[in-house]
Design a protein around this motif. Structure first.
Motif, PDB file in Angstrom:
ATOM      1  N   PRO A 165     -45.323 -15.526  41.380  1.00  0.00           N
ATOM      2  CA  PRO A 165     -44.963 -15.422  40.125  1.00  0.00           C
ATOM      3  C   PRO A 165     -44.264 -16.354  39.564  1.00  0.00           C
ATOM      4  CG  PRO A 165     -43.612 -14.411  41.913  1.00  0.00           C
ATOM      5  CD  PRO A 165     -44.849 -15.274  42.529  1.00  0.00           C
ATOM      6  N   ASP A 166     -44.030 -16.056  37.962  1.00  0.00           N
ATOM      7  CA  ASP A 166     -43.457 -17.012  37.101  1.00  0.00           C
ATOM      8  C   ASP A 166     -41.993 -16.064  37.081  1.00  0.00           C
ATOM      9  OD1 ASP A 166     -41.931 -17.897  34.970  1.00  0.00           O
ATOM     10  OD2 ASP A 166     -44.018 -18.295  33.980  1.00  0.00           O
ATOM     11  N   ILE A 167     -41.064 -17.140  37.749  1.00  0.00           N
ATOM     12  CA  ILE A 167     -39.617 -16.461  38.100  1.00  0.00           C
ATOM     13  C   ILE A 167     -38.844 -16.475  36.862  1.00  0.00           C
ATOM     14  CG2 ILE A 167     -37.455 -16.947  39.281  1.00  0.00           C
ATOM     15  CD1 ILE A 167     -39.728 -15.905  41.100  1.00  0.00           C
ATOM     16  N   SER A 168     -39.008 -17.462  36.090  1.00  0.00           N
ATOM     17  CA  SER A 168     -38.366 -17.231  34.711  1.00  0.00           C
ATOM     18  C   SER A 168     -38.840 -16.059  33.962  1.00  0.00           C
ATOM     19  CB  SER A 168     -38.654 -18.639  33.845  1.00  0.00           C
ATOM     20  OG  SER A 168     -39.875 -18.788  33.689  1.00  0.00           O
ATOM     21  N   LEU A 169     -39.898 -15.664  33.911  1.00  0.00           N
ATOM     22  CA  LEU A 169     -40.441 -14.643  33.432  1.00  0.00           C
ATOM     23  C   LEU A 169     -39.908 -13.370  33.846  1.00  0.00           C
ATOM     24  CD1 LEU A 169     -43.972 -15.234  32.202  1.00  0.00           C
ATOM     25  CD2 LEU A 169     -42.142 -15.064  30.597  1.00  0.00           C
ATOM     26  N   LEU A 170     -39.882 -13.254  35.329  1.00  0.00           N
ATOM     27  CA  LEU A 170     -39.423 -12.021  35.917  1.00  0.00           C
ATOM     28  C   LEU A 170     -38.026 -11.787  35.627  1.00  0.00           C
ATOM     29  CD1 LEU A 170     -41.154 -12.066  39.429  1.00  0.00           C
ATOM     30  CD2 LEU A 170     -41.777 -10.565  37.671  1.00  0.00           C
ATOM     31  N   LYS A 171     -37.193 -12.684  35.620  1.00  0.00           N
ATOM     32  CA  LYS A 171     -35.869 -12.618  35.434  1.00  0.00           C
ATOM     33  C   LYS A 171     -35.481 -11.746  34.397  1.00  0.00           C
ATOM     34  CE  LYS A 171     -31.583 -15.181  35.623  1.00  0.00           C
ATOM     35  NZ  LYS A 171     -30.911 -16.543  35.834  1.00  0.00           N
ATOM     36  N   THR A 172     -36.352 -12.153  33.131  1.00  0.00           N
ATOM     37  CA  THR A 172     -36.034 -11.115  31.800  1.00  0.00           C
ATOM     38  C   THR A 172     -36.556  -9.688  31.704  1.00  0.00           C
ATOM     39  OG1 THR A 172     -38.224 -11.930  30.795  1.00  0.00           O
ATOM     40  CG2 THR A 172     -36.503 -13.390  30.658  1.00  0.00           C
ATOM     41  N   LEU A 173     -37.395  -9.427  32.727  1.00  0.00           N
ATOM     42  CA  LEU A 173     -38.197  -8.144  32.556  1.00  0.00           C
ATOM     43  C   LEU A 173     -37.192  -6.831  33.448  1.00  0.00           C
ATOM     44  CD1 LEU A 173     -41.744  -9.329  33.173  1.00  0.00           C
ATOM     45  CD2 LEU A 173     -40.691  -8.613  31.048  1.00  0.00           C
ATOM     46  N   GLY A 174     -37.439  -5.778  32.888  1.00  0.00           N
ATOM     47  CA  GLY A 174     -36.694  -4.599  33.332  1.00  0.00           C
ATOM     48  C   GLY A 174     -37.110  -3.437  32.394  1.00  0.00           C
ATOM     49  N   VAL A 175     -37.003  -2.488  32.910  1.00  0.00           N
ATOM     50  CA  VAL A 175     -37.451  -1.087  32.149  1.00  0.00           C
ATOM     51  C   VAL A 175     -36.274  -0.176  32.441  1.00  0.00           C
ATOM     52  CG1 VAL A 175     -39.885  -1.332  32.187  1.00  0.00           C
ATOM     53  CG2 VAL A 175     -38.580  -0.334  34.074  1.00  0.00           C
ATOM     54  N   SER A 176     -36.274   1.167  31.371  1.00  0.00           N
ATOM     55  CA  SER A 176     -35.214   1.996  31.516  1.00  0.00           C
ATOM     56  C   SER A 176     -35.702   3.206  32.189  1.00  0.00           C
ATOM     57  CB  SER A 176     -34.836   2.581  29.816  1.00  0.00           C
ATOM     58  OG  SER A 176     -33.811   3.526  29.903  1.00  0.00           O
ATOM     59  N   GLY A 177     -34.906   3.702  33.045  1.00  0.00           N
ATOM     60  CA  GLY A 177     -35.540   4.853  33.922  1.00  0.00           C
ATOM     61  C   GLY A 177     -34.259   5.539  34.535  1.00  0.00           C
ATOM     62  N   ILE A 178     -34.471   5.775  35.602  1.00  0.00           N
ATOM     63  CA  ILE A 178     -33.723   6.919  36.601  1.00  0.00           C
ATOM     64  C   ILE A 178     -32.378   6.130  36.644  1.00  0.00           C
ATOM     65  CG2 ILE A 178     -33.443   7.960  38.839  1.00  0.00           C
ATOM     66  CD1 ILE A 178     -36.412   7.493  39.472  1.00  0.00           C
ATOM     67  N   GLY A 179     -31.326   7.082  36.131  1.00  0.00           N
ATOM     68  CA  GLY A 179     -30.104   6.812  36.194  1.00  0.00           C
ATOM     69  C   GLY A 179     -29.563   5.916  35.001  1.00  0.00           C
ATOM     70  N   GLY A 180     -30.570   5.367  34.044  1.00  0.00           N
ATOM     71  CA  GLY A 180     -30.130   4.169  33.091  1.00  0.00           C
ATOM     72  C   GLY A 180     -31.069   2.927  33.535  1.00  0.00           C
ATOM     73  N   ASN A 181     -30.700   1.792  33.366  1.00  0.00           N
ATOM     74  CA  ASN A 181     -31.546   0.667  33.450  1.00  0.00           C
ATOM     75  C   ASN A 181     -31.610   0.440  34.893  1.00  0.00           C
ATOM     76  OD1 ASN A 181     -31.751   0.240  31.018  1.00  0.00           O
ATOM     77  ND2 ASN A 181     -30.004  -0.926  30.493  1.00  0.00           N
ATOM     78  N   TRP A 182     -32.969   0.087  35.553  1.00  0.00           N
ATOM     79  CA  TRP A 182     -33.432  -0.522  36.677  1.00  0.00           C
ATOM     80  C   TRP A 182     -32.698  -2.087  36.773  1.00  0.00           C
ATOM     81  CZ3 TRP A 182     -38.613   1.565  35.716  1.00  0.00           C
ATOM     82  CH2 TRP A 182     -38.591   2.958  35.906  1.00  0.00           C
ATOM     83  N   GLU A 183     -32.173  -2.540  37.747  1.00  0.00           N
ATOM     84  CA  GLU A 183     -31.766  -4.010  37.706  1.00  0.00           C
ATOM     85  C   GLU A 183     -32.743  -4.879  37.114  1.00  0.00           C
ATOM     86  OE1 GLU A 183     -29.910  -5.097  41.500  1.00  0.00           O
ATOM     87  OE2 GLU A 183     -29.301  -3.121  41.758  1.00  0.00           O
TER      88      GLU A 183
END
Length: 274
Positions: A165-183
């Motif tokens: 994986p591209d670690i620098s890209l992964l660090k920026t990603l996240g989605v809104s869901g159960i209980g607010g934002n997933w980490e």
């Protein structure tokens, strides 16, 4: 100057150089948060666990990566129980750990000297695979799930082992869901099958928590149990395929709880001087 007992333990490991490293440090009382974080950064392993005895078999527990305090950590909980049983003289049936965000976690040592942890099962929901995540992982998952982390399900163990994986890209990603934002920046990848009869093979990338890739992750396997447990409906033997180490983690979904099982071995014992 103050000398704090220090144990470095390989958790989810039957011998040194396997599983995941954790430092366990018993304290009379928790030090200021900045000091705890500085100690964890100095230790520079995946997690440092700080434990404070409340009464026999009952401890307060906090976990820090080199960068942040985390709400749940399985391998450092296992390491803490190993330190209490092996080095601090406890011989009771069960240890209870009081935590800030994950309630009371219980650990017992089984007859074969392995450990069984009782953790809460997280809520999970299926979500759409998106192009940005597939690009960051370098492969398109069959399924995606949200919960405490982003989970990507692949078809084969080889798919998992070959991820770059591209670690620098992964660090920026996240989605809104159960209980607010997933980490943000914490991604688990799992597939059925594996070496030596493993039921599942996985890896866990955690740049959002200051760790590019984690060698053995109990909190991630709670999510694995929540996703895969209802499909297979039995205890599962999992292999976390961190390059060069590898970890064996037993999981079992029982109602709204997850049993995590594994070994641990002490590799360093000493004092941390402040």
């Amino acid at each position: 100057m103050t000398a704090i007992p220090f144990y470095q333990i390989d958790a989810f490991a039957s011998q040194p150089f396997e599983g995941n490293q954790a430092c366990v440090m018993p304290l009379d009382g928790f030090l200021p948060d900045g000091t705890l974080q500085a100690i964890a950064a100095e230790n520079n392993v995946a997690e440092t666990a700080f434990i404070v005895a409340k009464k026999p078999g009952h401890y307060a527990l906090r976990w820090f990566t080199p960068a942040v305090e985390v709400p749940l950590c399985g391998h450092a909980t296992l390491a803490s129980a190993h330190a209490i049983y092996t080095h601090l003289g406890f011989d009771g049936e069960e240890i209870a750990f009081e935590t800030v965000q994950s309630g009371v976690l219980k650990v017992r040592r089984l007859s074969d000297e392995t450990y069984e942890m009782d953790f809460p099962a997280p809520k999970v929901e299926k979500i759409a695979v998106t192009e940005d995540v597939a690009a960051a992982l370098g492969a398109w998952p069959l399924e995606a799930w949200g919960g405490p982390f982003y989970a990507a399900v692949f078809g084969t163990p080889e798919d998992i082992e070959e991820l770059k994986p591209d670690i620098s890209l992964l660090k920026t990603l996240g989605v809104s869901g159960i209980g607010g934002n997933w980490e943000r920046g914490n991604f688990g990848c799992v597939a059925p099958g594996g070496a030596d009869g493993a039921d599942l093979t996985s890896r866990f990338f955690a740049p959002g928590s200051g760790i590019d890739e984690d060698p053995a992750t109990g909190s991630w396997h709670c999510m694995v149990a929540a996703i895969m447990g209802p499909r297979l409906k039995r205890p599962l033997d999992c292999y976390q395929a961190y390059p060069g180490r590898g970890a064996k983690i037993g999981i079992e979904l029982i109602g709204d709880r997850v049993k995590l099982r594994g070994d641990a071995v002490t590799v360093i014992e000493g004092k941390f001087t402040l």
